[in-house]
Scaffold this motif. Sequence first.
Motif, PDB file in Angstrom:
ATOM      1  N   GLY A   1      22.093  66.097  55.913  1.00 51.18           N
ATOM      2  CA  GLY A   1      21.256  65.813  54.753  1.00 51.18           C
ATOM      3  C   GLY A   1      22.018  65.335  53.536  1.00 51.18           C
ATOM      4  O   GLY A   1      21.527  65.462  52.409  1.00 51.18           O
ATOM      5  N   TYR A   2      23.212  64.785  53.743  1.00 57.94           N
ATOM      6  CA  TYR A   2      23.994  64.263  52.626  1.00 57.94           C
ATOM      7  C   TYR A   2      23.451  62.893  52.231  1.00 57.94           C
ATOM      8  O   TYR A   2      23.475  61.957  53.021  1.00 57.94           O
ATOM      9  N   LYS A   3      22.945  62.793  51.000  1.00 53.58           N
ATOM     10  CA  LYS A   3      22.366  61.549  50.501  1.00 53.58           C
ATOM     11  C   LYS A   3      23.000  61.230  49.141  1.00 53.58           C
ATOM     12  O   LYS A   3      22.462  61.599  48.089  1.00 53.58           O
ATOM     13  N   PRO A   4      24.141  60.538  49.155  1.00 52.63           N
ATOM     14  CA  PRO A   4      24.841  60.239  47.893  1.00 52.63           C
ATOM     15  C   PRO A   4      24.007  59.342  46.992  1.00 52.63           C
ATOM     16  O   PRO A   4      23.244  58.488  47.462  1.00 52.63           O
ATOM     17  N   GLN A   5      24.187  59.513  45.694  1.00 50.64           N
ATOM     18  CA  GLN A   5      23.372  58.811  44.704  1.00 50.64           C
ATOM     19  C   GLN A   5      24.132  57.723  43.940  1.00 50.64           C
ATOM     20  O   GLN A   5      23.528  56.778  43.446  1.00 50.64           O
ATOM     21  N   ASP A   6      25.442  57.855  43.814  1.00 46.84           N
ATOM     22  CA  ASP A   6      26.202  56.954  42.947  1.00 46.84           C
ATOM     23  C   ASP A   6      26.702  55.735  43.718  1.00 46.84           C
ATOM     24  O   ASP A   6      26.880  55.775  44.941  1.00 46.84           O
ATOM     25  N   ASN A   7      26.949  54.655  42.978  1.00 48.65           N
ATOM     26  CA  ASN A   7      27.306  53.376  43.592  1.00 48.65           C
ATOM     27  C   ASN A   7      28.385  52.714  42.735  1.00 48.65           C
ATOM     28  O   ASN A   7      28.180  52.466  41.540  1.00 48.65           O
ATOM     29  N   ALA A   8      29.524  52.400  43.348  1.00 49.70           N
ATOM     30  CA  ALA A   8      30.643  51.806  42.616  1.00 49.70           C
ATOM     31  C   ALA A   8      30.380  50.374  42.180  1.00 49.70           C
ATOM     32  O   ALA A   8      31.168  49.803  41.414  1.00 49.70           O
ATOM     33  N   GLU A   9      29.284  49.777  42.635  1.00 52.70           N
ATOM     34  CA  GLU A   9      29.006  48.378  42.290  1.00 52.70           C
ATOM     35  C   GLU A   9      28.867  48.190  40.781  1.00 52.70           C
ATOM     36  O   GLU A   9      29.082  47.079  40.269  1.00 52.70           O
ATOM     37  N   GLN A  10      28.565  49.249  40.077  1.00 54.03           N
ATOM     38  CA  GLN A  10      28.468  49.168  38.617  1.00 54.03           C
ATOM     39  C   GLN A  10      29.792  48.758  37.977  1.00 54.03           C
ATOM     40  O   GLN A  10      29.813  48.270  36.838  1.00 54.03           O
ATOM     41  N   PHE A  11      30.908  48.937  38.704  1.00 53.13           N
ATOM     42  CA  PHE A  11      32.225  48.595  38.171  1.00 53.13           C
ATOM     43  C   PHE A  11      32.733  47.244  38.681  1.00 53.13           C
ATOM     44  O   PHE A  11      33.817  46.801  38.296  1.00 53.13           O
ATOM     45  N   ALA A  12      31.974  46.578  39.552  1.00 53.35           N
ATOM     46  CA  ALA A  12      32.486  45.418  40.277  1.00 53.35           C
ATOM     47  C   ALA A  12      32.884  44.272  39.359  1.00 53.35           C
ATOM     48  O   ALA A  12      33.949  43.668  39.532  1.00 53.35           O
ATOM     49  N   GLU A  13      32.048  43.924  38.412  1.00 54.54           N
ATOM     50  CA  GLU A  13      32.340  42.772  37.550  1.00 54.54           C
ATOM     51  C   GLU A  13      33.672  42.955  36.831  1.00 54.54           C
ATOM     52  O   GLU A  13      34.518  42.039  36.802  1.00 54.54           O
ATOM     53  N   GLU A  14      33.887  44.130  36.269  1.00 46.41           N
ATOM     54  CA  GLU A  14      35.135  44.397  35.553  1.00 46.41           C
ATOM     55  C   GLU A  14      36.335  44.395  36.493  1.00 46.41           C
ATOM     56  O   GLU A  14      37.395  43.832  36.184  1.00 46.41           O
ATOM     57  N   ILE A  15      36.187  45.010  37.662  1.00 46.46           N
ATOM     58  CA  ILE A  15      37.299  45.099  38.617  1.00 46.46           C
ATOM     59  C   ILE A  15      37.686  43.716  39.115  1.00 46.46           C
ATOM     60  O   ILE A  15      38.872  43.349  39.159  1.00 46.46           O
ATOM     61  N   PHE A  16      36.719  42.885  39.488  1.00 49.30           N
ATOM     62  CA  PHE A  16      37.031  41.554  40.009  1.00 49.30           C
ATOM     63  C   PHE A  16      37.614  40.648  38.930  1.00 49.30           C
ATOM     64  O   PHE A  16      38.431  39.762  39.233  1.00 49.30           O
ATOM     65  N   ALA A  17      37.241  40.843  37.687  1.00 52.09           N
ATOM     66  CA  ALA A  17      37.778  40.024  36.599  1.00 52.09           C
ATOM     67  C   ALA A  17      39.274  40.249  36.421  1.00 52.09           C
ATOM     68  O   ALA A  17      39.993  39.344  35.976  1.00 52.09           O
ATOM     69  N   GLU A  18      39.741  41.439  36.778  1.00 47.90           N
ATOM     70  CA  GLU A  18      41.152  41.779  36.582  1.00 47.90           C
ATOM     71  C   GLU A  18      41.960  41.757  37.879  1.00 47.90           C
ATOM     72  O   GLU A  18      43.178  41.942  37.861  1.00 47.90           O
ATOM     73  N   ALA A  19      41.313  41.517  39.021  1.00 45.62           N
ATOM     74  CA  ALA A  19      41.980  41.596  40.317  1.00 45.62           C
ATOM     75  C   ALA A  19      42.871  40.385  40.574  1.00 45.62           C
ATOM     76  O   ALA A  19      42.566  39.267  40.148  1.00 45.62           O
ATOM     77  N   THR A  20      43.987  40.626  41.270  1.00 50.61           N
ATOM     78  CA  THR A  20      44.844  39.535  41.718  1.00 50.61           C
ATOM     79  C   THR A  20      44.248  38.913  42.976  1.00 50.61           C
ATOM     80  O   THR A  20      43.438  39.543  43.666  1.00 50.61           O
ATOM     81  N   PRO A  21      44.630  37.674  43.320  1.00 48.00           N
ATOM     82  CA  PRO A  21      44.073  37.029  44.524  1.00 48.00           C
ATOM     83  C   PRO A  21      44.352  37.848  45.782  1.00 48.00           C
ATOM     84  O   PRO A  21      45.408  38.457  45.935  1.00 48.00           O
ATOM     85  N   ALA A  22      43.390  37.880  46.683  1.00 49.70           N
ATOM     86  CA  ALA A  22      43.527  38.643  47.919  1.00 49.70           C
ATOM     87  C   ALA A  22      44.537  37.982  48.851  1.00 49.70           C
ATOM     88  O   ALA A  22      44.696  36.762  48.855  1.00 49.70           O
ATOM     89  N   ASP A  23      45.212  38.799  49.657  1.00 53.59           N
ATOM     90  CA  ASP A  23      46.187  38.319  50.633  1.00 53.59           C
ATOM     91  C   ASP A  23      45.804  38.863  52.007  1.00 53.59           C
ATOM     92  O   ASP A  23      46.079  40.016  52.326  1.00 53.59           O
ATOM     93  N   PRO A  24      45.161  38.050  52.859  1.00 58.72           N
ATOM     94  CA  PRO A  24      44.701  38.553  54.162  1.00 58.72           C
ATOM     95  C   PRO A  24      45.824  38.889  55.126  1.00 58.72           C
ATOM     96  O   PRO A  24      45.570  39.473  56.181  1.00 58.72           O
ATOM     97  N   SER A  25      47.074  38.560  54.782  1.00 53.91           N
ATOM     98  CA  SER A  25      48.204  38.928  55.639  1.00 53.91           C
ATOM     99  C   SER A  25      48.804  40.279  55.267  1.00 53.91           C
ATOM    100  O   SER A  25      49.727  40.753  55.940  1.00 53.91           O
ATOM    101  N   ASP A  26      48.291  40.907  54.218  1.00 58.09           N
ATOM    102  CA  ASP A  26      48.829  42.179  53.720  1.00 58.09           C
ATOM    103  C   ASP A  26      48.026  43.345  54.300  1.00 58.09           C
ATOM    104  O   ASP A  26      46.861  43.513  53.962  1.00 58.09           O
ATOM    105  N   PRO A  27      48.632  44.165  55.173  1.00 58.17           N
ATOM    106  CA  PRO A  27      47.893  45.303  55.742  1.00 58.17           C
ATOM    107  C   PRO A  27      47.352  46.259  54.689  1.00 58.17           C
ATOM    108  O   PRO A  27      46.348  46.934  54.932  1.00 58.17           O
ATOM    109  N   ALA A  28      47.990  46.325  53.529  1.00 65.07           N
ATOM    110  CA  ALA A  28      47.490  47.196  52.467  1.00 65.07           C
ATOM    111  C   ALA A  28      46.114  46.758  51.990  1.00 65.07           C
ATOM    112  O   ALA A  28      45.364  47.552  51.416  1.00 65.07           O
ATOM    113  N   GLN A  29      45.772  45.488  52.227  1.00 64.34           N
ATOM    114  CA  GLN A  29      44.468  44.967  51.824  1.00 64.34           C
ATOM    115  C   GLN A  29      43.485  44.850  52.988  1.00 64.34           C
ATOM    116  O   GLN A  29      42.292  44.680  52.763  1.00 64.34           O
ATOM    117  N   THR A  30      43.986  44.949  54.206  1.00 66.45           N
ATOM    118  CA  THR A  30      43.116  44.726  55.366  1.00 66.45           C
ATOM    119  C   THR A  30      42.893  45.965  56.216  1.00 66.45           C
ATOM    120  O   THR A  30      42.141  45.908  57.194  1.00 66.45           O
TER     121      THR A  30
END
Length: 278
Positions: A222-251
Amino acid sequence: MLNKIVLTGAAGALGHALREQLSKMAKELVSTDIAEAQGDLMPNETWVTADLGDFDPVLNMMEGASMVVHFGAIANESDFDSILHSNFRGTYNIWEAARRHGVQRVVYASSIHAVGMYPKNEYIGVDTPHRPDTFYGLAKCFGENLGRMMWEKNGIEAVCLRILSAAPVRSTRALGTWLSMPDLVHLVTRAIDTPTTEFTIIYGVSNNDRCPVDNSGASFLGYKPQDNAEQFAEEIFAEATPADPSDPAQTRHAGPFATIPFGQGVDLSKMGGSQSED
Protein backbone atom coordinates in the motif's frame (compact mmCIF):
# COMPACT_ATOMS: atom_id res chain seq x y z
CA MET A 1 0.02 -0.49 18.72
CA LEU A 2 3.29 -2.44 18.90
CA ASN A 3 5.02 -3.04 22.20
CA LYS A 4 8.49 -1.85 21.20
CA ILE A 5 10.31 -0.68 18.05
CA VAL A 6 14.10 -0.49 17.81
CA LEU A 7 15.44 2.10 15.34
CA THR A 8 19.10 1.91 14.32
CA GLY A 9 20.97 4.75 12.62
CA ALA A 10 18.76 7.17 14.53
CA ALA A 11 21.27 10.04 14.38
CA GLY A 12 21.37 10.00 10.57
CA ALA A 13 19.19 12.18 8.40
CA LEU A 14 16.76 9.39 7.58
CA GLY A 15 16.66 7.88 11.04
CA HIS A 16 16.03 11.29 12.57
CA ALA A 17 13.14 11.85 10.13
CA LEU A 18 11.54 8.57 11.26
CA ARG A 19 11.68 8.99 15.03
CA GLU A 20 8.47 10.97 15.58
CA GLN A 21 6.32 8.63 13.48
CA LEU A 22 7.82 5.48 15.00
CA SER A 23 7.20 6.82 18.50
CA LYS A 24 3.48 6.95 17.62
CA MET A 25 3.43 3.32 16.48
CA ALA A 26 4.73 1.64 19.64
CA LYS A 27 4.51 1.93 23.37
CA GLU A 28 8.30 2.17 23.50
CA LEU A 29 10.84 3.39 20.94
CA VAL A 30 14.52 2.55 21.42
CA SER A 31 16.69 4.68 19.15
CA THR A 32 20.34 3.81 18.72
CA ASP A 33 23.38 5.11 16.91
CA ILE A 34 27.14 5.23 17.36
CA ALA A 35 26.59 8.98 17.91
CA GLU A 36 24.92 10.65 20.85
CA ALA A 37 21.24 11.61 20.81
CA GLN A 38 20.22 14.25 18.30
CA GLY A 39 17.73 16.73 19.75
CA ASP A 40 15.07 16.11 22.38
CA LEU A 41 13.74 12.59 22.85
CA MET A 42 10.11 11.67 22.37
CA PRO A 43 8.23 10.97 25.62
CA ASN A 44 8.37 7.19 25.04
CA GLU A 45 11.86 7.15 23.45
CA THR A 46 15.08 5.82 24.94
CA TRP A 47 18.48 6.47 23.33
CA VAL A 48 21.26 3.88 23.31
CA THR A 49 24.71 4.91 22.06
CA ALA A 50 26.25 1.75 20.65
CA ASP A 51 28.33 0.27 17.82
CA LEU A 52 26.17 -2.23 15.92
CA GLY A 53 29.30 -4.22 15.13
CA ASP A 54 29.41 -5.22 18.82
CA PHE A 55 26.87 -7.95 19.50
CA ASP A 56 26.14 -7.63 23.24
CA PRO A 57 24.58 -4.14 23.21
CA VAL A 58 22.52 -5.09 20.15
CA LEU A 59 21.24 -8.21 21.90
CA ASN A 60 20.35 -6.25 25.03
CA MET A 61 18.41 -3.48 23.29
CA MET A 62 16.40 -6.01 21.27
CA GLU A 63 14.77 -7.62 24.30
CA GLY A 64 10.98 -7.27 24.10
CA ALA A 65 11.03 -5.69 20.63
CA SER A 66 8.21 -6.31 18.18
CA MET A 67 10.00 -4.86 15.15
CA VAL A 68 13.37 -3.41 14.19
CA VAL A 69 13.86 -0.58 11.69
CA HIS A 70 17.48 -1.04 10.68
CA PHE A 71 19.03 2.07 9.10
CA GLY A 72 22.40 1.94 10.86
CA ALA A 73 25.40 1.53 8.55
CA ILE A 74 28.22 3.30 6.76
CA ALA A 75 26.20 5.09 4.08
CA ASN A 76 28.83 5.28 1.35
CA GLU A 77 31.52 3.14 -0.20
CA SER A 78 34.48 2.62 2.17
CA ASP A 79 37.35 0.24 2.72
CA PHE A 80 36.28 -3.38 3.07
CA ASP A 81 37.23 -3.78 6.75
CA SER A 82 35.04 -0.83 7.72
CA ILE A 83 32.13 -2.11 5.61
CA LEU A 84 32.67 -5.60 7.05
CA HIS A 85 32.37 -4.34 10.63
CA SER A 86 29.49 -1.90 10.31
CA ASN A 87 27.44 -3.12 7.36
CA PHE A 88 28.02 -6.88 7.26
CA ARG A 89 28.59 -7.69 10.93
CA GLY A 90 26.25 -4.97 12.19
CA THR A 91 23.43 -6.29 10.00
CA TYR A 92 24.12 -9.88 11.05
CA ASN A 93 24.01 -8.80 14.70
CA ILE A 94 20.60 -7.17 14.18
CA TRP A 95 19.05 -10.29 12.67
CA GLU A 96 20.70 -12.69 15.08
CA ALA A 97 19.52 -10.64 18.07
CA ALA A 98 16.05 -10.48 16.49
CA ARG A 99 16.07 -14.27 16.11
CA ARG A 100 17.07 -14.86 19.72
CA HIS A 101 14.37 -12.53 21.04
CA GLY A 102 11.57 -13.66 18.70
CA VAL A 103 11.18 -10.32 16.92
CA GLN A 104 8.35 -10.34 14.36
CA ARG A 105 9.88 -8.24 11.56
CA VAL A 106 12.99 -6.39 10.43
CA VAL A 107 12.53 -3.35 8.19
CA TYR A 108 15.90 -3.03 6.47
CA ALA A 109 17.38 -0.03 4.68
CA SER A 110 18.76 -1.73 1.61
CA SER A 111 19.80 0.25 -1.46
CA ILE A 112 19.64 0.59 -5.23
CA HIS A 113 23.34 -0.25 -5.04
CA ALA A 114 22.43 -3.91 -4.52
CA VAL A 115 21.42 -3.82 -8.20
CA GLY A 116 23.41 -0.77 -9.24
CA MET A 117 25.19 -2.18 -12.30
CA TYR A 118 22.02 -2.69 -14.34
CA PRO A 119 21.65 -0.25 -17.25
CA LYS A 120 19.28 2.62 -16.51
CA ASN A 121 17.24 1.81 -19.60
CA GLU A 122 16.27 -1.50 -17.95
CA TYR A 123 13.12 -0.90 -15.90
CA ILE A 124 14.07 -3.20 -13.04
CA GLY A 125 11.55 -4.74 -10.63
CA VAL A 126 11.60 -5.98 -7.06
CA ASP A 127 12.54 -9.51 -8.18
CA THR A 128 15.63 -8.35 -10.08
CA PRO A 129 18.69 -10.47 -9.14
CA HIS A 130 21.59 -8.80 -7.35
CA ARG A 131 24.18 -6.89 -9.37
CA PRO A 132 26.09 -4.76 -6.84
CA ASP A 133 28.43 -1.91 -7.70
CA THR A 134 30.68 -1.61 -4.62
CA PHE A 135 31.54 -3.19 -1.27
CA TYR A 136 28.70 -1.03 0.04
CA GLY A 137 26.27 -2.52 -2.48
CA LEU A 138 27.59 -6.01 -1.77
CA ALA A 139 26.75 -5.54 1.92
CA LYS A 140 23.18 -4.66 0.94
CA CYS A 141 22.97 -7.91 -1.04
CA PHE A 142 24.15 -9.72 2.08
CA GLY A 143 21.47 -8.03 4.18
CA GLU A 144 18.72 -8.96 1.74
CA ASN A 145 19.90 -12.58 1.51
CA LEU A 146 20.21 -12.79 5.29
CA GLY A 147 16.67 -11.45 5.64
CA ARG A 148 15.32 -14.02 3.19
CA MET A 149 17.13 -16.84 4.97
CA MET A 150 15.91 -15.72 8.41
CA TRP A 151 12.34 -15.62 7.08
CA GLU A 152 12.50 -19.04 5.45
CA LYS A 153 14.27 -20.79 8.35
CA ASN A 154 13.15 -18.82 11.41
CA GLY A 155 9.94 -17.04 10.41
CA ILE A 156 11.25 -13.49 10.92
CA GLU A 157 9.50 -11.28 8.39
CA ALA A 158 11.57 -8.75 6.45
CA VAL A 159 10.82 -5.71 4.32
CA CYS A 160 13.94 -4.61 2.44
CA LEU A 161 13.75 -1.01 1.26
CA ARG A 162 15.96 -0.51 -1.79
CA ILE A 163 16.36 3.24 -1.27
CA LEU A 164 17.43 5.27 -4.31
CA SER A 165 18.23 8.91 -3.36
CA ALA A 166 16.86 10.29 -0.10
CA ALA A 167 18.44 13.74 -0.36
CA PRO A 168 17.78 17.09 -2.08
CA VAL A 169 17.58 16.91 -5.88
CA ARG A 170 20.87 18.21 -7.27
CA SER A 171 21.44 16.12 -10.41
CA THR A 172 19.64 14.82 -13.48
CA ARG A 173 19.91 11.31 -11.99
CA ALA A 174 17.98 12.41 -8.91
CA LEU A 175 15.02 13.50 -11.06
CA GLY A 176 14.25 9.78 -11.27
CA THR A 177 15.69 8.50 -8.00
CA TRP A 178 14.50 11.06 -5.44
CA LEU A 179 12.78 9.86 -2.27
CA SER A 180 11.28 12.73 -0.29
CA MET A 181 11.22 12.61 3.50
CA PRO A 182 7.38 12.47 3.68
CA ASP A 183 7.42 9.56 1.25
CA LEU A 184 10.17 7.85 3.28
CA VAL A 185 8.05 8.10 6.42
CA HIS A 186 5.04 6.74 4.51
CA LEU A 187 7.12 3.86 3.13
CA VAL A 188 8.41 2.80 6.55
CA THR A 189 4.92 3.16 8.04
CA ARG A 190 3.51 0.76 5.43
CA ALA A 191 6.41 -1.63 6.05
CA ILE A 192 5.43 -1.71 9.73
CA ASP A 193 1.64 -1.61 9.72
CA THR A 194 1.01 -4.13 6.91
CA PRO A 195 -0.32 -7.17 8.83
CA THR A 196 1.87 -9.77 7.09
CA THR A 197 4.80 -9.24 4.75
CA GLU A 198 6.82 -12.48 4.74
CA PHE A 199 10.02 -11.52 2.85
CA THR A 200 9.50 -8.47 0.64
CA ILE A 201 11.65 -6.10 -1.39
CA ILE A 202 10.39 -2.64 -2.35
CA TYR A 203 12.12 0.36 -3.87
CA GLY A 204 12.32 3.54 -1.82
CA VAL A 205 11.51 6.19 -4.41
CA SER A 206 8.96 8.97 -4.79
CA ASN A 207 6.29 9.26 -7.49
CA ASN A 208 8.75 10.69 -10.02
CA ASP A 209 7.85 10.99 -13.70
CA ARG A 210 11.32 9.62 -14.51
CA CYS A 211 11.33 6.80 -11.93
CA PRO A 212 13.63 4.00 -13.24
CA VAL A 213 12.26 1.10 -11.15
CA ASP A 214 9.03 -0.89 -10.84
CA ASN A 215 7.34 -1.40 -7.46
CA SER A 216 4.27 -3.23 -8.72
CA GLY A 217 5.52 -6.51 -7.25
CA ALA A 218 5.22 -5.04 -3.76
CA SER A 219 1.92 -3.19 -4.24
CA PHE A 220 0.30 -5.16 -1.40
CA LEU A 221 2.18 -2.93 1.05
CA GLY A 222 0.00 0.00 0.00
CA TYR A 223 2.91 2.38 -0.53
CA LYS A 224 1.62 5.30 -2.61
CA PRO A 225 4.24 8.07 -2.79
CA GLN A 226 2.97 11.60 -3.32
CA ASP A 227 6.00 13.72 -4.24
CA ASN A 228 7.50 14.15 -7.71
CA ALA A 229 11.00 15.42 -8.55
CA GLU A 230 9.76 16.84 -11.86
CA GLN A 231 9.16 20.11 -10.04
CA PHE A 232 12.96 20.56 -10.06
CA ALA A 233 13.56 19.51 -13.68
CA GLU A 234 13.74 22.91 -15.36
CA GLU A 235 16.35 24.20 -12.92
CA ILE A 236 18.39 20.98 -12.97
CA PHE A 237 18.52 20.75 -16.78
CA ALA A 238 19.46 24.43 -17.10
CA GLU A 239 22.61 23.77 -15.08
CA ALA A 240 23.43 20.23 -16.32
CA THR A 241 26.49 19.41 -18.40
CA PRO A 242 25.99 17.53 -21.71
CA ALA A 243 25.23 13.83 -21.28
CA ASP A 244 27.89 11.23 -22.14
CA PRO A 245 26.36 7.87 -23.16
CA SER A 246 29.79 6.20 -22.89
CA ASP A 247 30.06 7.01 -19.16
CA PRO A 248 28.76 4.18 -16.92
CA ALA A 249 28.18 6.74 -14.17
CA GLN A 250 25.43 8.15 -16.40
CA THR A 251 24.09 4.91 -17.85
CA ARG A 252 23.89 2.62 -14.80
CA HIS A 253 21.41 2.72 -11.94
CA ALA A 254 24.39 3.13 -9.59
CA GLY A 255 25.31 6.58 -10.88
CA PRO A 256 28.89 7.48 -9.81
CA PHE A 257 29.07 4.27 -7.74
CA ALA A 258 29.41 2.44 -11.08
CA THR A 259 32.86 3.89 -11.75
CA ILE A 260 34.54 4.62 -8.41
CA PRO A 261 37.38 2.33 -7.26
CA PHE A 262 36.54 -0.18 -4.54
CA GLY A 263 36.88 1.38 -1.11
CA GLN A 264 36.64 4.97 -2.31
CA GLY A 265 33.53 6.93 -1.41
CA VAL A 266 31.75 9.50 -3.55
CA ASP A 267 30.51 13.02 -2.89
CA LEU A 268 26.86 12.17 -2.30
CA SER A 269 25.78 15.80 -2.59
CA LYS A 270 26.74 15.82 -6.28
CA MET A 271 24.66 12.75 -7.17
CA GLY A 272 21.49 13.73 -5.37
CA GLY A 273 22.45 11.74 -2.31
CA SER A 274 22.35 8.11 -1.31
CA GLN A 275 20.42 6.86 1.65
CA SER A 276 22.52 8.57 4.32
CA GLU A 277 21.56 6.18 7.11
CA ASP A 278 24.25 7.48 9.48
